[in-house]
Scaffold this active site. Sequence first.
Site, PDB file in Angstrom:
ATOM      1  N   HIS A   1      -1.583  -0.888  -8.204  1.00 45.11           N
ATOM      2  CA  HIS A   1      -1.471  -2.245  -7.643  1.00 45.11           C
ATOM      3  C   HIS A   1      -2.330  -3.231  -8.447  1.00 45.11           C
ATOM      4  CE1 HIS A   1       0.797  -1.399  -4.010  1.00 45.11           C
ATOM      5  NE2 HIS A   1      -0.082  -0.512  -3.564  1.00 45.11           N
TER       6      HIS A   1
ATOM      7  N   HIS B   1      -3.561   5.185  -7.175  1.00 44.54           N
ATOM      8  CA  HIS B   1      -2.573   4.353  -6.476  1.00 44.54           C
ATOM      9  C   HIS B   1      -3.010   2.882  -6.470  1.00 44.54           C
ATOM     10  CE1 HIS B   1       0.488   3.642  -3.251  1.00 44.54           C
ATOM     11  NE2 HIS B   1      -0.365   2.691  -2.902  1.00 44.54           N
ATOM     12  N   GLU B   2      -4.230   2.648  -6.041  1.00 36.67           N
ATOM     13  CA  GLU B   2      -4.702   1.261  -5.964  1.00 36.67           C
ATOM     14  C   GLU B   2      -4.867   0.672  -7.360  1.00 36.67           C
ATOM     15  OE1 GLU B   2      -4.430  -0.111  -3.166  1.00 36.67           O
ATOM     16  OE2 GLU B   2      -4.325   1.698  -1.931  1.00 36.67           O
TER      17      GLU B   2
ATOM     18  N   GLU C   1       4.657  -1.685  -4.602  1.00 38.66           N
ATOM     19  CA  GLU C   1       4.533  -0.264  -4.302  1.00 38.66           C
ATOM     20  C   GLU C   1       5.162   0.582  -5.412  1.00 38.66           C
ATOM     21  OE1 GLU C   1       2.557   0.301  -1.987  1.00 38.66           O
ATOM     22  OE2 GLU C   1       2.735   2.479  -1.775  1.00 38.66           O
TER      23      GLU C   1
END
Lengths: 496, 496
Positions: free
Chosen positions: B266, B262-263, B292
């Site tokens: 980003h 997830h990170e 997101e």
Amino acid sequence: MELLEKFKQQTFKIKAYNYALNVVGWDSATEAPRNAFQRRSEMMGVLSGELFQLNTSKESQEVVYGLFERLEELSDLDKKQVIKAKKGLDKIIKIPQDEFVEYNKLVGLSQRLWEDAKENNDFELFRPNLEKLIDFNKKFVSYYEIDDHPYNVLLDDYEEGMSMKEYDAFFDTLKRDLVPFVKDVLNSGKVLNDAFALDSFDKAKQKEFCDYLIDVLAFDRNSGVMKESVHPFTWNTHPGDVRFTTRYLENMVFSSIFAAIHELGHATYEQQIDNALNDTILGGGSSMGLHESQSRFYENIVGRSLEFWEVHYPKMLELFPEQLKNVSLDDFYRATNKVEASLIRVEADELTYPLHIMLRYEIERMLMSDEVEVKDLPKLWNSKIVEYLGIEPKNDAEGVLQDVHWSAGLLGYFPTYALGSAYAAQFYYAMKKEINVEQLIKENKISEINAWLKDKIHQYGQSKTPKELLLDVTGEPFDAKYYVQYLKEKYGKLYL
Amino acid sequence: MELLEKFKQQTFKIKAYNYALNVVGWDSATEAPRNAFQRRSEMMGVLSGELFQLNTSKESQEVVYGLFERLEELSDLDKKQVIKAKKGLDKIIKIPQDEFVEYNKLVGLSQRLWEDAKENNDFELFRPNLEKLIDFNKKFVSYYEIDDHPYNVLLDDYEEGMSMKEYDAFFDTLKRDLVPFVKDVLNSGKVLNDAFALDSFDKAKQKEFCDYLIDVLAFDRNSGVMKESVHPFTWNTHPGDVRFTTRYLENMVFSSIFAAIHELGHATYEQQIDNALNDTILGGGSSMGLHESQSRFYENIVGRSLEFWEVHYPKMLELFPEQLKNVSLDDFYRATNKVEASLIRVEADELTYPLHIMLRYEIERMLMSDEVEVKDLPKLWNSKIVEYLGIEPKNDAEGVLQDVHWSAGLLGYFPTYALGSAYAAQFYYAMKKEINVEQLIKENKISEINAWLKDKIHQYGQSKTPKELLLDVTGEPFDAKYYVQYLKEKYGKLYL
């Protein structure tokens, strides 16, 4: 007094800028990725410029010089602050802001470049930056218009009151009383075996031992951090946030341990400074030499004592049963104090260490007197190390490129290392009159040693000068004889 | 144009302050010792004040409002900058500086307090700060004098153009088309076994796998850092320095893995933004929702696909042979997509996740409409989670205290998470028309997916709005139907 209130507000604001610059510095040295540096350097350039402007603004000058004229109305502590601020301002206002900003950018870039140069044994890569750094230092000194040798001005920056005259005298004492002794030790024919220490020691376990040392030295974990970096160092913003690094070399287990103890010495000093000094400009250690006296005290006098390893060798055995299976406590203790001619200052033993400093002192002295050019430094370095220790570097990484200091623009800093060791010995003899140092080490009560140092030295921060501290703590002025005495006692027993 | 030159200089200076504040923020979240925080908060208060002054100075206002009057003379990029600066300034100049400084201090202290409160399941410890944070937000909104509901003003801050009206419509679609489907899945009687994932997985090995993922996702190590923190997050100053964290829970191996992916989503977005935007105020991702959408795309669409684990499950087997010895690839893949009613948002599955967001959206809406008091939040939270998921938290740490956001003063941020997932689905269907996404994942060529996203979305930073990006990339405005379609296709296959 309104002026004093302004001074305090100004100080608080300046501290905030320094705080941010310091945190960015810690980040750069321990964490930031490679591609961060160009941008970081630009951004820090802007903030350094802002800070410079704050420090040198017309308002700041009015406040500082105004207070300096009314010194007699101030409290003792405020008086000391104003004198220090005035001394700093005298120097700083003479540097044009654009040059100051440029210099700070240069320092940022040079440290990265030095790392690369060291990694690739390529002095030429670093040379242009080193030349610029030295030129900047000379130029800045010339701006100060102090009627003295440029090197004296820099020496005084790191250790107030010290000049080539004092250092020459100090190193002369060492040459006269210590160098023959070192020769005797090196020629004693007695070879302490430390081959085991070059065995492979798992880095994670070395880290575990260094972490264990944090508690042994009673360092406050809630007010500090241990990390890893190429060159070990201590960092702090205030007593509540003091950090240090060590480095783990698989085949040099002593390196991480003694670097950790050394930096824990610096860090303990910083943690024990009176919080009330936080908002003054008299926080932080009294001087470079005083700081080094504390790190060397913990590293050598505490950390390389037989009593220390009586308590902590079992932990080493637990972590490294294979590597140490044939090593007795006494073997281990002696290995930590092995004397030999070696190339790397930070790995040098306690006895030959001052010779490494003498070399750097002489080179800096020549650089600042235009008696040598930067391009000739590798040769000069190598010839001197041959002269003092009889060995020659294979490459510049283990010669002239080994230290971080010059890449950070630090000239005149090195001699404080030897001075610090000498201070440490003098403090040690004073301490022994009041507490049983060896017994406390043996009982794993280093916190009581910390308490003595806090009471006598640490709490005062910069509110006492090195000269005041030496006099107050030991009852006499600095005298190198204690250093010589300490070394002769310790190494006489071990080698002669 | 002289005014434009001034604007650019001003921007550069502001960036330097933000840079320093950001680095200090990273340090606080990942490294600073406990006792650093009080002082840090004071120091950051000073610098935030300086930054506020810079942003709102008379000169800054003259420049921004002056340029706004001459928009038609500016390049497209400069026009966007000035419009954005003006919008920001309109808001910020209405906040008294002392309140702004006080607010920033409060945020600094609250995050630490929240950590303590969460650790001790003690909402009351955090409550007074949360009340102050919300009051500040309300007060600030009232200063703006925008004729709209206070929550709308905050919603627009995080996702330009979004208000309660749009979000109500979005969540209504989900309620109508998705909620019955979720109910079907939860009642399907089909239980995917993921018991193995709760086995003990060595943290160091989890870290090794996350480190492996850095290369799988083709993240540039020279421009980034991976670290650990209580709550995973991504941090950046510019494309050359993008950092992210994950967290390692011994008995929840999926937690570290999917937080890392997830990170990394980003972080990849930030690394791929055009460097030319660095010195403008249009660097960084287009919006919270857009950001997101990228993290969710990598986490769910890439990271929870069968193709992904076809390539990378062998690495997991290598690291955890014992824990996974009876787990087939298909078992593993299914376990990563297990749907269940659960309490912790960041651990929630992809399908029930929007329900967690709906709950937060409704609570924030009530808070900002004075329909609930802070002291009643734990009760309200628990009753809603029972209503939506049929389960109740044992304590506030797994209820109202679970998220970091409110402690950082972020109100109106949460709904962008659900919006992001919906954006991601719409982008995904557009991507599939041009490249074979599943095949690329299977061939471990995620760099080609990165390249597509860079070309279509990432490079533009904030120089395109979310609305522009959706239209340019997918050929139509935002439509929640793709999100519903994607979820039904995927989870229909898995469960029905």
